[in-house]
Write a protein that holds these residues in place. Structure first.
Motif, PDB file in Angstrom:
ATOM      1  N   LEU A  97      12.369   4.072 -17.679  1.00 39.52           N
ATOM      2  CA  LEU A  97      12.577   2.694 -18.792  1.00 39.52           C
ATOM      3  C   LEU A  97      12.689   3.141 -20.205  1.00 39.52           C
ATOM      4  CD1 LEU A  97      10.037   0.354 -17.039  1.00 39.52           C
ATOM      5  CD2 LEU A  97      12.390   0.087 -17.042  1.00 39.52           C
ATOM      6  N   ILE A 112      -1.220  -2.488 -29.261  1.00 39.15           N
ATOM      7  CA  ILE A 112      -0.575  -3.644 -28.665  1.00 39.15           C
ATOM      8  C   ILE A 112       0.551  -3.312 -27.559  1.00 39.15           C
ATOM      9  CG2 ILE A 112      -1.284  -4.895 -30.789  1.00 39.15           C
ATOM     10  CD1 ILE A 112       1.525  -4.862 -31.421  1.00 39.15           C
ATOM     11  N   LEU A 113       0.929  -2.140 -27.159  1.00 38.91           N
ATOM     12  CA  LEU A 113       1.840  -1.936 -26.165  1.00 38.91           C
ATOM     13  C   LEU A 113       1.221  -1.459 -25.069  1.00 38.91           C
ATOM     14  CD1 LEU A 113       5.067  -0.741 -28.442  1.00 38.91           C
ATOM     15  CD2 LEU A 113       4.704  -3.031 -27.276  1.00 38.91           C
ATOM     16  N   GLY A 114       2.021  -1.603 -23.741  1.00 39.81           N
ATOM     17  CA  GLY A 114       1.474  -0.683 -22.865  1.00 39.81           C
ATOM     18  C   GLY A 114       2.384   0.547 -22.606  1.00 39.81           C
ATOM     19  N   ARG A 115       2.075   1.285 -21.485  1.00 35.77           N
ATOM     20  CA  ARG A 115       2.788   2.443 -21.354  1.00 35.77           C
ATOM     21  C   ARG A 115       4.111   2.319 -20.555  1.00 35.77           C
ATOM     22  NH1 ARG A 115      -0.727   4.862 -18.582  1.00 35.77           N
ATOM     23  NH2 ARG A 115      -1.780   5.460 -20.140  1.00 35.77           N
ATOM     24  N   VAL A 135       3.357  -8.473 -23.185  1.00 41.23           N
ATOM     25  CA  VAL A 135       3.526  -6.979 -23.422  1.00 41.23           C
ATOM     26  C   VAL A 135       4.674  -6.720 -22.615  1.00 41.23           C
ATOM     27  CG1 VAL A 135       2.561  -4.609 -23.219  1.00 41.23           C
ATOM     28  CG2 VAL A 135       1.065  -6.597 -24.113  1.00 41.23           C
ATOM     29  N   PRO A 136       5.944  -6.140 -23.178  1.00 36.91           N
ATOM     30  CA  PRO A 136       7.028  -5.814 -22.448  1.00 36.91           C
ATOM     31  C   PRO A 136       6.931  -5.041 -21.434  1.00 36.91           C
ATOM     32  CG  PRO A 136       7.323  -5.248 -24.729  1.00 36.91           C
ATOM     33  CD  PRO A 136       5.872  -5.765 -24.576  1.00 36.91           C
ATOM     34  N   GLN A 137       5.870  -3.798 -21.480  1.00 38.46           N
ATOM     35  CA  GLN A 137       5.658  -2.782 -20.491  1.00 38.46           C
ATOM     36  C   GLN A 137       4.891  -3.417 -19.010  1.00 38.46           C
ATOM     37  OE1 GLN A 137       5.037  -2.362 -23.709  1.00 38.46           O
ATOM     38  NE2 GLN A 137       6.656  -0.820 -24.090  1.00 38.46           N
ATOM     39  N   SER A 163       7.907  -5.316 -17.092  1.00 40.19           N
ATOM     40  CA  SER A 163       8.933  -4.419 -16.771  1.00 40.19           C
ATOM     41  C   SER A 163       8.318  -3.488 -15.853  1.00 40.19           C
ATOM     42  CB  SER A 163       9.505  -3.600 -17.940  1.00 40.19           C
ATOM     43  OG  SER A 163       8.499  -2.820 -18.528  1.00 40.19           O
TER      44      SER A 163
END
Lengths: 540, 284
Positions: free
Chosen positions: B260, B252-255, A350-352, A355
């Protein structure tokens, strides 16, 4: 102790600054030092590579007519604890502070000052543990103070709506009452002040009271923490067994080690879920906790309880492992490993996650060393510290495992340390079950002489847990508990400086703190100097 | 016109159901059972049975919250009106009215947030403002281009991509839920809301998702070349499908973090917009 030369090196260094050996016990050396020389002695130990484990104030007036302050240093490289004992006269209760040389002693000295009334010279002092409305001159750890005494409250002018109230504004990221003042410039944190101890429970005092005996305290100790309670009960019984010279059956040592690793597994999975939630990745949160459920079942197979196992006794454990369920245990940890591998793979993709965790909440190796931080926080900053390796206890000396080490010191490094430790714990459990010896699990007959001292340490999921004990008649004369979070919270100031406000909850959570969902934040605009508080009535 | 009104009313009524479906699908991905599909409706109805608590900051706060909802309803209605004859045939007045209403919604949300005597709400408001600056201009340009009907297939495709990304941002889903950011800001812009006011804000939040999904559905349907009732029907059917895609992406993503998020959006949308200008310039 790793060698006799270790002992002579330490003794020589301390004798040069006026300290002398009082007692040598197993891996502990007790030194007497005058209050004028304590700072030089602490400096000498620090220059030998020692970490401060904790300090403890003891009302020894019934024993020697004096107060005493114990500074417990661990020399990881030598596998030995060096304990400095400073005697303080009751009519002139002060000593020299070691904080200028050993910043890690900051909180424990303030705690001694609050609870025992010993002043520390050469440092700034303030009230740390006692509530604001506690009267001056009443010291709860003095023996004449009864454990259930309630002194009259003193309302002070300076008590405001913003400070000193242990309930109120909560923060969904955290899980117990605590209060951070974050000073921000835009969205960047430039400084932070912390106020904790809102729910100080006086457990140490309670254990010394008539209500408790040696045998009951393990059950009290297990309730210090809802997550790593077994660590505390194990550490307590180990301290008593060490002080009394009780030899615990090998099978009991294995059982304790297995359960300690099960506790690490559920704790790390819990934390990983919380970290994912803080980063807005709730799928990771849910799956981490779903996988954790298998660990809870595992604990039930082994101890009969999902949590707060209650199996520790002085001299062993009160419940043997159910051997009929060993196959189920092995199958569960095999499944766990497979599912955890998939979870970690998904999470790190998961990119977040990467990062936001990379480069935030950085604690340098030098800062980690100065503050004597412990556990994954230390290992993520490049400090090779693990009690299981440095001071092998229970069955850990029989197993092979790696200590994960990262040098970045950021939130991602702390996350990765815990991920690696889950895999290591699974392997440790497999090895321990494979080598589980036969025999009894508890020593029925033993004697605990009074006046004995011992330090015990266990590598808890959050780091080194330390229990110091002075034995009494029927119950501890003094029992000092130092949970790992106590050692790691002061490092948050360094970690939060420069961190984006959005990552402050993750940074705070990255030490896996033992305070939770209640929080209060003060935001100060450093450009305008305007300070605004979140008030109770705002219901934050 | 009658069909457009009917479609708008139907979609407004169905939006909380789509939201319930989103919660159910998210729960399935989480391996949870999740709430009933009508749970969002239950939540809204329950909130309206509670007493009205006006937060510190004045009674006009209620007015701002209500105006925000009205502006969202109006922008939804315009979208369904445009749907009845296809995006490429919208008049300039309709297109500008939609863009203005979208900006009004964002501005009212920010005004509501920063007018509170609460730093969490203020921080959330400024985050909302940063997102608005990052996404709204791109949304406006791409919408106007598609509404004008000008350009080639390539340029329309790029404009649709820009519209899809920027409309996803205004839906306030992960990774762009930073104005609310529950674990960071304890609900941020919504922290002071309770009872019927929270009910109004909940409806607004659901309608933002509806507008976001309808916008993308409308742009995609315009490629098929439908018009009239068939176009309207196609948009009404495609909207929950886009909503579903949004649900999966957000799960499926994060905050993200405000810095950013802005950096990513500027890079992505600037890249897409450059490609758009290039395709127009070269007549591709």
């Amino acid at each position: 102790m790793k060698s006799d030369s270790s002992l002579s090196t330490i003794v020589k260094a301390l004798e040069e600054v006026g300290a002398f050996v009082e007692e040598v016990r197993d891996s502990e050396v007790y030194f007497r030092v005058t209050r004028e020389n304590v700072r030089a002695a602490a400096r000498a130990l620090y220059s030998l590579g020692a970490y401060l484990k904790t300090c403890a104030g003891v009302d020894e007036r019934e024993l020697s007519g004096l107060f005493a302050v114990y500074y417990i240093f661990g020399l990881d490289d030598h596998g030995v604890d060096a304990v400095l004992r400073v005697l303080v006269p009751q009519d002139d209760p002060w000593t020299v502070s070691v904080v200028p040389d050993v910043p890690a002693a900051d909180w424990c000295e303030l705690e001694v000052r609050d609870l025992l009334g010993i002043d520390f010279r050469g440092r700034l002092t303030k009230r740390l543990v006692l509530p604001e409305d506690w009267p001056e001159g009443v010291y709860p750890l003095r023996k004449e103070f009864k454990y259930d005494e309630k002194p009259p409250r003193v309302l002070r002018e300076e008590l405001s709506e913003e400070v000193g109230i242990p309930v109120g504004p909560y923060h969904p990221a955290l899980h117990e009452p605590e209060y951070f003042e974050l000073y921000v410039e835009g969205e960047r944190v430039v400084d932070v002040a912390y106020r904790g101890f809102h729910v100080h429970r006086g457990i140490e005092k309670l254990a010394e009271s008539q209500r408790f005996t040696y045998k009951q305290v393990p059950f009290l100790a297990e309730r210090i923490c809802g997550i790593c309670g077994f660590v505390h009960s194990s550490c307590y019984v180990m301290a008593v067994e060490k002080a009394a010279g009780i030899v615990v059956p090998e099978r009991a040592e294995f059982i304790r080690s297995i359960v300690l690793e099960v506790e690490r597994l559920h704790s790390h999975l819990l934390w990983l879920g919380v970290a994912a939630h803080l980063l807005g990745y709730d799928a990771g949160f849910m799956h981490a906790w779903r996988i954790r459920e298998q660990v809870m079942v595992l604990a039930e197979y082994l101890t009969g309880s999902r949590k707060t196992y209650g199996i520790n006794l002085i001299g062993g454990v009160r419940k043997d492992i159910n051997t009929e369920k060993i196959d189920k245990v092995l199958k569960t940890i095999t499944d766990l490993r497979k599912e955890f591998t998939e979870l970690v793979k998904a999470m790190l993709a998961v990119p977040q996650i990467k990062s936001r965790a990379s480069g935030t909440g950085v604690l340098t190796k030098a800062e980690a060393r100065a503050l004597s931080v412990v556990g994954p926080v230390a290992r993520a900053s490049g400090l090779y510290r693990d009690v299981r390796k440095d001071y092998p206890y229970l069955a850990y000396k029989r197993v092979s495992f790696k200590v994960p080490l990262y040098t970045e010191g950021d939130n991602l490094a702390r996350l990765l340390v815990r991920v690696d430790e889950v895999f290591e714990s699974i392997e440790i459990i497999k090895q321990l079950i494979d080598m589980l010896p036969g025999g009894s699990v508890v020593v029925e007959e033993y004697d605990i002489p009074s006046g004995r001292r011992a330090v015990a340490a266990i590598e808890a999921p959050r780091g080194e847990d330390v229990h110091f004990i002075i034995t009494g008649v029927g119950r501890p004369y003094r029992w000092r508990v130092r949970a790992p979070t106590y050692q790691n919270i002061p490092a948050l100031r360094a970690m939060l400086r420069g961190t984006p406000l959005a990552d402050a909850p993750l940074t705070i959570a990255s030490i896996d703190p033992c305070f939770s969902c209640t929080d209060r934040v003060t935001v100060l605009d450093v450009r305008s100097g305007r300070k605004s508080f979140i008030r109770l009535k705002q219901g934050v | 016109m009658l069909y457009s009104v009917a479609a708008a009313v139907l979609s407004l009524a169905l939006a909380p159901v789509y939201d319930g479906l989103e919660r159910k699908i998210r729960a399935a991905i989480h391996t949870r059972i999740g709430p009933p599909i009508l749970q969002t409706w239950y939540d809204i109805l329950k909130l309206f049975t509670k007493e009205i608590v006006v937060p510190v900051g004045g009674a006009w706060y209620t007015l701002v919250t209500a105006l925000e909802l009205l502006a969202l309803i109006a922008s939804s209605a315009i979208l369904y009106h445009i749907s009845s004859y296809g995006l490429g045939h919208a008049t300039l007045l309709e297109s500008v009215a939609f863009i203005v209403l979208t900006s009004v919604v964002a501005t009212l949300a920010i005004v509501r947030a920063v007018s509170q005597n609460n730093v969490f709400s203020v921080v959330g408001g400024f985050r909302e403002f940063s997102l608005m600056l990052s996404a709204e201009p791109f949304l406006a340009v791409s919408f106007l281009l598609l509404a004008s009907g000008a350009g080639s297939l390539a340029s329309k495709s790029i404009a649709t991509a820009v519209l899809a990304v920027s409309s996803y941002v205004i839906s306030g889903r992960v990774p762009y839920d930073i104005a609310e950011a529950e674990p960071e800001l304890a609900s941020g812009v919504n922290i002071e809301l309770a009872g019927p006011l929270l009910g109004l804000a909940t409806i607004s939040s659901v309608l933002k998702k509806l507008v976001s999904a309808t916008l993308t559905a409308l742009a995609l349907i315009s490629f098929v070349g439908l018009s009239g009732l068939s176009s309207l029907t196609a948009v009404v059917i495609a909207t929950p499908v886009v909503w579903l895609v949004h649900t999966v992406v957000s799960t499926i993503l994060g905050r993200s973090r405000v810095d950013l998020a802005i950096r990513f959006l500027y890079v992505l949308l600037f890249f897409l917009s450059s490609a758009l200008v290039l395709s127009f310039g070269l007549g591709l």
